[in-house]
Design a protein around this motif. Structure first.
Motif, PDB file in Angstrom:
ATOM      1  N   ALA A  69       0.832  -1.209   0.000  1.00 60.51           N
ATOM      2  CA  ALA A  69       0.000   0.000   0.000  1.00 60.51           C
ATOM      3  C   ALA A  69       0.866   1.259   0.000  1.00 60.51           C
ATOM      4  O   ALA A  69       0.544   2.253  -0.671  1.00 60.51           O
ATOM      5  N   ALA A  70       1.985   1.221   0.735  1.00 64.54           N
ATOM      6  CA  ALA A  70       2.883   2.377   0.785  1.00 64.54           C
ATOM      7  C   ALA A  70       3.529   2.623  -0.580  1.00 64.54           C
ATOM      8  O   ALA A  70       3.603   3.769  -1.053  1.00 64.54           O
ATOM      9  N   TYR A  71       3.992   1.563  -1.209  1.00 65.98           N
ATOM     10  CA  TYR A  71       4.598   1.715  -2.536  1.00 65.98           C
ATOM     11  C   TYR A  71       3.558   2.146  -3.565  1.00 65.98           C
ATOM     12  O   TYR A  71       3.859   2.917  -4.487  1.00 65.98           O
ATOM     13  N   ASP A  72       2.345   1.652  -3.426  1.00 70.69           N
ATOM     14  CA  ASP A  72       1.261   2.052  -4.322  1.00 70.69           C
ATOM     15  C   ASP A  72       1.025   3.555  -4.217  1.00 70.69           C
ATOM     16  O   ASP A  72       0.881   4.259  -5.228  1.00 70.69           O
ATOM     17  N   ALA A  73       0.994   4.060  -2.985  1.00 72.70           N
ATOM     18  CA  ALA A  73       0.810   5.494  -2.781  1.00 72.70           C
ATOM     19  C   ALA A  73       1.974   6.286  -3.380  1.00 72.70           C
ATOM     20  O   ALA A  73       1.787   7.372  -3.949  1.00 72.70           O
ATOM     21  N   ALA A  74       3.189   5.744  -3.256  1.00 75.82           N
ATOM     22  CA  ALA A  74       4.362   6.418  -3.825  1.00 75.82           C
ATOM     23  C   ALA A  74       4.256   6.501  -5.340  1.00 75.82           C
ATOM     24  O   ALA A  74       4.620   7.514  -5.948  1.00 75.82           O
ATOM     25  N   LEU A  75       3.736   5.459  -5.958  1.00 78.50           N
ATOM     26  CA  LEU A  75       3.594   5.463  -7.410  1.00 78.50           C
ATOM     27  C   LEU A  75       2.502   6.417  -7.869  1.00 78.50           C
ATOM     28  O   LEU A  75       2.526   6.893  -9.005  1.00 78.50           O
ATOM     29  N   VAL A  76       1.539   6.695  -6.990  1.00 73.97           N
ATOM     30  CA  VAL A  76       0.545   7.727  -7.303  1.00 73.97           C
ATOM     31  C   VAL A  76       1.229   9.090  -7.328  1.00 73.97           C
ATOM     32  O   VAL A  76       0.948   9.941  -8.175  1.00 73.97           O
ATOM     33  N   THR A  77       2.145   9.284  -6.385  1.00 74.83           N
ATOM     34  CA  THR A  77       2.907  10.536  -6.339  1.00 74.83           C
ATOM     35  C   THR A  77       3.823  10.659  -7.545  1.00 74.83           C
ATOM     36  O   THR A  77       3.927  11.725  -8.159  1.00 74.83           O
ATOM     37  N   ASP A  78       4.493   9.563  -7.889  1.00 74.94           N
ATOM     38  CA  ASP A  78       5.402   9.557  -9.045  1.00 74.94           C
ATOM     39  C   ASP A  78       5.406   8.152  -9.631  1.00 74.94           C
ATOM     40  O   ASP A  78       5.996   7.228  -9.056  1.00 74.94           O
ATOM     41  N   GLN A  79       4.756   7.995 -10.778  1.00 78.64           N
ATOM     42  CA  GLN A  79       4.611   6.663 -11.362  1.00 78.64           C
ATOM     43  C   GLN A  79       5.929   6.055 -11.831  1.00 78.64           C
ATOM     44  O   GLN A  79       5.985   4.867 -12.147  1.00 78.64           O
ATOM     45  N   SER A  80       6.987   6.846 -11.873  1.00 79.04           N
ATOM     46  CA  SER A  80       8.291   6.332 -12.288  1.00 79.04           C
ATOM     47  C   SER A  80       9.240   6.106 -11.114  1.00 79.04           C
ATOM     48  O   SER A  80      10.444   5.964 -11.303  1.00 79.04           O
ATOM     49  N   SER A  81       8.695   6.049  -9.901  1.00 77.91           N
ATOM     50  CA  SER A  81       9.507   5.865  -8.700  1.00 77.91           C
ATOM     51  C   SER A  81      10.300   4.558  -8.770  1.00 77.91           C
ATOM     52  O   SER A  81       9.746   3.466  -8.627  1.00 77.91           O
ATOM     53  N   ILE A  82      11.606   4.671  -8.974  1.00 72.45           N
ATOM     54  CA  ILE A  82      12.463   3.496  -9.101  1.00 72.45           C
ATOM     55  C   ILE A  82      12.484   2.697  -7.801  1.00 72.45           C
ATOM     56  O   ILE A  82      12.390   1.456  -7.824  1.00 72.45           O
ATOM     57  N   ALA A  83      12.598   3.374  -6.670  1.00 69.88           N
ATOM     58  CA  ALA A  83      12.657   2.679  -5.387  1.00 69.88           C
ATOM     59  C   ALA A  83      11.384   1.878  -5.136  1.00 69.88           C
ATOM     60  O   ALA A  83      11.429   0.759  -4.610  1.00 69.88           O
ATOM     61  N   SER A  84      10.241   2.434  -5.533  1.00 67.51           N
ATOM     62  CA  SER A  84       8.972   1.732  -5.324  1.00 67.51           C
ATOM     63  C   SER A  84       8.867   0.519  -6.230  1.00 67.51           C
ATOM     64  O   SER A  84       8.423  -0.555  -5.806  1.00 67.51           O
TER      65      SER A  84
END
Length: 291
Positions: A69-84
């Protein structure tokens, strides 16, 4: 309480985060990170906090659903989040039902980035959870060309055989299966799989039964030189459709080449009873008399 700290108290929250990090107080750290995310107005800073939250939940607390869920939220912020993306890929390797959600999140990302090897792994997870036959077949159809592009013909063949079992009417898949069977030199196995698929639809879909029976007869005859087995398919086709021209002609040729004159005479006599044209019937009767 952390939840009572206001947006204006950003620095105390940052200090608390550093303290809990240093002490490995992971549960308290999660609380601080969640509060900082709630009040953060800068997307870049928020992304870093969300990525860190996902890592802590996954690596330190093993709360995999919460990490997803945390990584999903991060991808909403930035869909190209490498760490996520990397965090989700790591979670995919850990057993648990969280893998379904991970695969659902990664699939569109990997389709866009073109990471075929990782996409195959994701499709495999989705396949494990797929229920309906058509849903499974759709996932296998997507994975099959990826296996071929990754130079893994055995995996491609295995996928093709699963599609054959799930959706034997898929003509494109059967064509690919023939190519792969040739490449892998497993023609006998393919003929057995096609026969099994044919047996499943007996008395259910006569039109498809005719198509598969014709393909199997040709394959046995031309690729495996198994004339007697092919004969059984020609006879099976004629039981379904006594005027099937292909089966009639192939059966005549088989009996002639095998020197089975009694069978040929009976076959030609039966054929003559089915034809409507006088000229064709006369020709068949002449052939019979010559025997």
């Amino acid at each position: 309480k952390v939840s009572e700290l206001s947006p204006g108290q950003w620095e105390p929250l940052a200090a608390l985060q550093r303290l809990h990090e240093a002490r490995s107080e992971w549960g308290d750290l999660v609380d601080v990170l969640q509060r900082r995310i709630e009040i953060c107005e800068d997307d870049t800073a928020k992304l870093g906090l969300q990525e860190r939250l996902g890592a802590v939940l996954s690596d330190e607390l093993h709360r995999y659903d919460d990490a997803v869920a945390a990584y999903d939220a991060a991808l909403v912020t930035d869909q190209s989040s490498i760490a996520s993306i990397e965090g989700l890929e790591a979670l995919l390797q850990i057993r648990g039902d969280h893998r379904l959600k991970v695969a659902e999140l990664l699939k569109p990302i990997l389709e866009k980035t073109g990471d075929e090897k990782e996409l195959v792994r994701v499709l495999g997870v989705l396949l494990d959870y797929a229920g309906e036959d058509e849903q499974q077949a759709a996932l296998l159809r997507q994975s099959l060309p990826l296996h071929r592009h990754l130079a893994d013909p055995q995996a491609a063949y295995d996928a093709s055989m699963r599609i054959l079992r799930l959706s034997s009417a898929d003509a494109d898949n059967r064509k690919i299966a023939v190519e792969l069977a040739d490449e892998l030199d497993c023609r006998k196995d393919y003929s057995e799989c096609l026969l099994a698929a044919l047996d499943v639809i007996v008395d259910q879909d006569s039109e498809l039964e005719l198509v598969l029976g014709w393909e199997l007869g040709q394959y046995l005859d031309e690729q495996l030189s198994q004339g007697e087995q092919a004969e059984q398919q020609w006879l099976r086709l004629l039981d379904l459709n006594p005027t099937h021209s292909g089966a009639l002609e192939r059966l005549e040729r088989f009996y002639r080449e095998a020197g089975q004159w009694v069978q040929l005479r009976a076959h030609l006599r039966g054929w003559s009873e089915q034809v409507a044209g006088a000229d064709e019937r006369r020709d068949l009767l002449l052939q019979i008399s010559s025997l």
